[in-house]
Motif scaffolding. Structure first.
Motif, mmCIF file in Angstrom:
data_model
loop_
_atom_site.group_PDB
_atom_site.id
_atom_site.type_symbol
_atom_site.label_atom_id
_atom_site.label_comp_id
_atom_site.label_asym_id
_atom_site.label_seq_id
_atom_site.Cartn_x
_atom_site.Cartn_y
_atom_site.Cartn_z
ATOM 1 N N ASP A 50 0.781 -1.414 0.087
ATOM 2 C CA ASP A 50 -0.054 0.091 -0.183
ATOM 3 C C ASP A 50 1.292 1.718 -0.091
ATOM 4 O OD1 ASP A 50 -2.607 -1.161 0.006
ATOM 5 O OD2 ASP A 50 -2.088 -1.984 2.228
ATOM 6 N N GLN A 51 2.411 0.830 0.762
ATOM 7 C CA GLN A 51 3.114 2.349 0.338
ATOM 8 C C GLN A 51 4.152 1.841 0.272
ATOM 9 O OE1 GLN A 51 2.989 3.472 4.869
ATOM 10 N NE2 GLN A 51 1.117 4.733 4.537
ATOM 11 N N ARG A 52 5.252 3.079 -0.002
ATOM 12 C CA ARG A 52 6.486 2.800 -0.599
ATOM 13 C C ARG A 52 7.633 1.696 0.971
ATOM 14 N NH1 ARG A 52 12.264 5.491 -1.880
ATOM 15 N NH2 ARG A 52 12.115 6.441 0.477
#
Length: 309
Positions: A50-52
């Protein structure tokens, strides 16, 4: 593949033979789409982030080199005990050969990169809700490029990964193109250990040598592939084949060198020895499918180019 092959090279490449049936995100499932460094969420194979990721654990020397080469090094919080390049990689006591889920989880990673699903570590980490990307040992150069692309997407460095892959392709293509054209192929023996374990043209490195127009004396020793491409040759077979080149991938652990090869009984008369064409390689570079494969190709190409066509 025979157990003793696990000297230097097999640490990376034997595993893929033995574990050829395990899941591989880079091959078994299509890569998802990413939209650059800010393009999260991103899906690659079975992995969705969902995120880096900012706390990456790499349990493979090859993928460690890839992560740093594409600019994701600052996101790497720990690497396995065999990852010795680049020097700034945060080496730890984590093992890629006997991965321990609790020890890995203690690093609080938001992405783990592995090359073998040993101890069913993928399932163990998945149950802990830790994303895992499995980058199995490459069997061809395209696998390296694919893994670079996947890691680029997963880490937010897709553009850097694409640039690196293109530079690698261009560099290798030029090295191959610049080689002298020959009416007869030069032959070679690639040594993994002083017990005369070698590799065939069907392996990752063997395919690179074939691309350089060389003929492998080990091919006939594993024609049916029963040794996974890593046969043990006898001294008699090597001496009879009388290769034009000998490439040593056992210079660090086994301390082999042109001098030790020359001192072997019956080897001083080999063409490779008489013509000073015994080429010591960096064991690590010769056993990893990361970006430094270009250095391996360059070393071999430079040696081959010195032989008049």
């Amino acid at each position: 593949m025979k157990r003793r092959t696990s000297l230097v090279f097999a640490a990376a490449f034997a595993a893929v033979v033995a574990l050829g049936g395990c899941a591989d995100n880079s091959k078994d499932q299509p890569s998802g789409e990413a939209s650059g460094a800010a393009g999260f969420p991103v899906t690659v194979g079975a992995v969705t982030l969902d995120q880096r990721p900012e706390k990456i654990v790499s349990l493979s020397p090859a993928t460690t080199e890839m992560l740093f080469a594409i600019g994701a090094g600052k996101q790497v919080v720990a690497v396995d005990n065999q990852s010795n390049y680049p020097p700034e990689a945060p080496k730890s006591d984590l093992s890629g050969f006997t991965p321990n889920a609790e020890a890995i989880a203690a690093k609080n990673p938001d992405l783990v990169v592995i090359s073998n699903d040993l101890n069913k570590i993928v399932d163990q980490l998945t149950k802990l809700k830790i994303p895992v990307y499995l980058a199995s040992a490459a069997t061809k150069l395209d696998d390296t490029y694919a893994q670079l692309g996947d890691l680029g997407k997963l880490t937010g460095h897709a553009d850097e990964a694409a640039d690196l892959s293109q530079r690698m392709k261009d560099d290798i293509a030029k090295l191959v193109k610049d080689l002298p054209q020959r009416a007869k192929k030069l032959t070679y023996y690639f040594e993994l250990g002083p017990e005369y374990y070698s590799l065939t043209s069907k392996t990752y490195v063997g395919a690179i040598f074939a691309q350089l127009g060389m003929e492998n004396i080990a091919d006939s020793s594993d024609a049916d592939g029963s040794n996974g491409g890593y046969p043990q040759l006898s001294q008699e077979v090597i001496v009879k084949a009388n290769p034009d080149f000998i490439f040593l991938a056992d210079t660090k652990q086994a301390k082999q060198s042109p001098e030790t090869v020359r001192a072997r009984s019956g080897w001083a008369g080999l063409t490779a020895v008489k013509n000073n064409q015994v080429v010591p390689l960096d064991d690590d570079i010769a056993s990893r499918w990361g970006p430094r494969v270009v250095d391996l190709v360059r070393t071999v190409a430079d040696a081959v180019a010195k032989v008049p066509a």
